[in-house]
Motif scaffolding. Structure first.
Motif, PDB file in Angstrom:
ATOM      1  N   LYS A 171      10.259 -47.021  46.760  1.00 52.58           N
ATOM      2  CA  LYS A 171      11.516 -47.537  46.225  1.00 52.58           C
ATOM      3  C   LYS A 171      11.982 -48.702  47.081  1.00 52.58           C
ATOM      4  O   LYS A 171      11.645 -48.797  48.263  1.00 52.58           O
ATOM      5  CB  LYS A 171      12.588 -46.441  46.192  1.00 52.58           C
ATOM      6  CG  LYS A 171      12.247 -45.262  45.291  1.00 52.58           C
ATOM      7  CD  LYS A 171      13.339 -44.205  45.333  1.00 52.58           C
ATOM      8  CE  LYS A 171      12.986 -43.016  44.449  1.00 52.58           C
ATOM      9  NZ  LYS A 171      14.033 -41.952  44.516  1.00 52.58           N
ATOM     10  N   VAL A 202      16.303 -51.947  43.136  1.00 55.85           N
ATOM     11  CA  VAL A 202      15.601 -52.823  42.191  1.00 55.85           C
ATOM     12  C   VAL A 202      14.599 -51.990  41.404  1.00 55.85           C
ATOM     13  O   VAL A 202      14.136 -50.946  41.861  1.00 55.85           O
ATOM     14  CB  VAL A 202      14.888 -53.979  42.924  1.00 55.85           C
ATOM     15  CG1 VAL A 202      15.905 -54.899  43.572  1.00 55.85           C
ATOM     16  CG2 VAL A 202      13.887 -53.463  43.946  1.00 55.85           C
ATOM     17  N   ARG A 203      14.298 -52.485  40.223  1.00 54.04           N
ATOM     18  CA  ARG A 203      13.435 -51.713  39.318  1.00 54.04           C
ATOM     19  C   ARG A 203      12.012 -51.618  39.855  1.00 54.04           C
ATOM     20  O   ARG A 203      11.365 -50.585  39.767  1.00 54.04           O
ATOM     21  CB  ARG A 203      13.447 -52.395  37.937  1.00 54.04           C
ATOM     22  CG  ARG A 203      12.770 -51.588  36.862  1.00 54.04           C
ATOM     23  CD  ARG A 203      13.029 -52.182  35.498  1.00 54.04           C
ATOM     24  NE  ARG A 203      12.103 -51.628  34.532  1.00 54.04           N
ATOM     25  CZ  ARG A 203      11.495 -52.329  33.599  1.00 54.04           C
ATOM     26  NH1 ARG A 203      11.690 -53.633  33.538  1.00 54.04           N
ATOM     27  NH2 ARG A 203      10.697 -51.757  32.737  1.00 54.04           N
ATOM     28  N   ARG A 204      11.519 -52.715  40.415  1.00 56.90           N
ATOM     29  CA  ARG A 204      10.165 -52.757  40.948  1.00 56.90           C
ATOM     30  C   ARG A 204      10.203 -53.237  42.386  1.00 56.90           C
ATOM     31  O   ARG A 204      10.906 -54.203  42.705  1.00 56.90           O
ATOM     32  CB  ARG A 204       9.283 -53.697  40.112  1.00 56.90           C
ATOM     33  CG  ARG A 204       9.106 -53.241  38.667  1.00 56.90           C
ATOM     34  CD  ARG A 204       8.270 -54.240  37.889  1.00 56.90           C
ATOM     35  NE  ARG A 204       8.021 -53.784  36.529  1.00 56.90           N
ATOM     36  CZ  ARG A 204       7.374 -54.502  35.613  1.00 56.90           C
ATOM     37  NH1 ARG A 204       6.922 -55.704  35.935  1.00 56.90           N
ATOM     38  NH2 ARG A 204       7.174 -54.022  34.404  1.00 56.90           N
ATOM     39  N   THR A 205       9.414 -52.602  43.218  1.00 60.85           N
ATOM     40  CA  THR A 205       9.432 -52.972  44.632  1.00 60.85           C
ATOM     41  C   THR A 205       9.035 -54.427  44.831  1.00 60.85           C
ATOM     42  O   THR A 205       9.514 -55.081  45.769  1.00 60.85           O
ATOM     43  CB  THR A 205       8.494 -52.066  45.457  1.00 60.85           C
ATOM     44  OG1 THR A 205       7.171 -52.132  44.904  1.00 60.85           O
ATOM     45  CG2 THR A 205       8.980 -50.632  45.454  1.00 60.85           C
ATOM     46  N   GLU A 216      10.000 -56.957  43.555  1.00 60.37           N
ATOM     47  CA  GLU A 216      11.124 -57.891  43.470  1.00 60.37           C
ATOM     48  C   GLU A 216      11.587 -58.354  44.845  1.00 60.37           C
ATOM     49  O   GLU A 216      12.295 -59.362  44.950  1.00 60.37           O
ATOM     50  CB  GLU A 216      12.285 -57.254  42.699  1.00 60.37           C
ATOM     51  CG  GLU A 216      12.001 -57.036  41.214  1.00 60.37           C
ATOM     52  CD  GLU A 216      13.163 -56.402  40.482  1.00 60.37           C
ATOM     53  OE1 GLU A 216      14.308 -56.835  40.716  1.00 60.37           O
ATOM     54  OE2 GLU A 216      12.933 -55.468  39.677  1.00 60.37           O
TER      55      GLU A 216
END
Length: 397
Positions: free
Chosen positions: A94, A102-105, A107
């Motif tokens: 995460k 954030v939705r995706r690491t 990012e």
């Protein structure tokens, strides 16, 4: 660019660590095995979402814990961002930026840029192609963060397709040829598309990097042969000759798709995926000869250094002065190469150095000294012994 705060929780040998850092030079001194490299590795992980030492995340989590946490506050031209990463021993990681999940690491990629010099760099010249692929992928992740998503998706598709190939022969002998072939068609389309994106990004970065490599090597070894670096695709010279970048994706995809069709029978027989960026390499050449196998020990070290120095120059040319990290590398170099490296890093906005023996560090490298040790009370773990910048012996971190 510099890291102002670094906080670790259950990261490798550090159950807890809190550092306030500054621009300029900070040197971590301590015997081998005391956890110095772990500190630099954690910052590399923030920059690239991968360790430079291991291929999976499980070893990053301290024994007995389920997760490790890294928090780094990065300042860049007056803008401050804090990256929080939670690394799971099993399952998904995460990430958060300024406490916002954030939705995706991925990012977080691009917030911190680093270049690490380490004794393992000799493997970039003398080691397997995987070492050189890792090197260029780390650069791509920092220069083209969006491209890192294609690499992650490619790796997932490659695993699925490889699993199918391992069972395809037996399935076809059972009369399931139509099912195998139709499923392979689906995976081939995805592999060609994602593989083209990965390859195009690598090609573009290698073409940008090449002149810096040649210049850096000439500065380190002015009496040696010229050094060059080129990309070599398993798909053939049609890919190698591509300009790279987004405009090259369609052409590379078509070449990969054609090669996958040509090699399908052989891949099923061997149970392996034989073409794609996972089989590509960087060709390092001195004069007219490949550096691997022909370069002397000194030439190999000079080439390895030139790759890292060129990486710094490339990131600077992109508008950001990266955090430079030297992991016990002075101990591996002769006096001349030590001096060259020290001279090059003089102008770094932030330089982080580790050393087992302080005397290995050239006198021209000043800055703050932090002494790192281990506690034998309870489970062995890393701790700060002394920080010369504050002249104190802080409590155990």
């Amino acid at each position: 660019m510099f890291v102002r705060e670094l906080t670790l929780r259950d990261y490798r040998s550090w159950p807890s660590a809190d550092f306030t850092l500054h621009p300029g030079t900070t040197v971590f001194v301590g015997r081998n095995g005391f956890g110095k490299t772990n500190l630099l590795e954690s910052l590399c992980y923030v920059a690239t979402l991968r360790s430079h030492r291991v291929s999976n995340d499980a070893p990053l989590v301290r024994t007995g814990s389920d997760t490790a946490k890294i928090s780094a506050t990065v300042e860049n031209e007056g803008r401050e961002l804090t990256v929080d990463l939670t690394i799971a021993a099993q399952g998904s990681n995460k990430a958060a930026i300024n406490t916002r999940p954030v939705r995706r690491t991925r990012e977080v990629l691009g917030i911190l840029r680093t270049v690490m010099f380490a004794p393992e760099d000799l493997a970039l010249v003398r080691g397997d192609p995987g070492e050189r692929r890792r090197f260029v992928d780390e650069l791509v992740a920092q220069l083209r963060p969006m491209a890192a998503g294609a690499k992650s998706d490619y790796d997932r598709v490659l695993r699925q397709r490889s699993a199918l190939l391992k069972t395809a022969g037996a399935a076809m002998r059972r009369g399931e040829s139509d099912s195998v072939m139709s499923t392979l068609d689906v995976w081939d389309d995805q592999l060609a598309e994602l593989g083209a994106q990965v390859t195009a990004s690598r090609l573009a970065v290698v073409r940008q990097l090449a002149p810096f490599v040649t210049g850096s090597y000439a500065a380190i070894a002015p009496d040696s042969r010229d050094a060059t670096i080129t990309y070599r695709s398993a798909a053939g010279p049609e890919v190698d000759e591509s300009s790279g970048g987004s405009e090259a994706v369609d052409g590379i995809r078509d070449v990969l798709a054609e090669r996958l069709t040509q090699l399908r029978t052989k891949e099923i027989e061997r149970g392996l995926c034989l073409v794609g960026p996972h089989r590509d390499d960087l060709e390092l050449v001195l004069g007219d000869e490949p550096a691997k196998g022909f370069a002397s020990h000194g030439e190999s070290w000079s080439f390895a250094l030139s790759l890292r120095l060129a990486s710094v120059d490339l990131l600077r040319a992109d508008g950001v002065d990266p955090v430079i990290m030297l992991d016990d590398v002075f101990a591996e170099l002769d006096v001349r190469r030590r001096a060259k490296l020290a001279e090059f890093t003089t102008g770094a906005e932030q330089l982080l150095v580790t050393a087992a023996v302080a005397d290995d560090i050239p006198e021209t490298v000043g800055g703050r000294r932090i002494s790192v040790g281990v506690s034998e009370e309870g489970p062995r773990h890393s701790m700060v012994l002394e920080d010369e910048a504050i002249g104190a012996h802080p409590d155990e971190h």
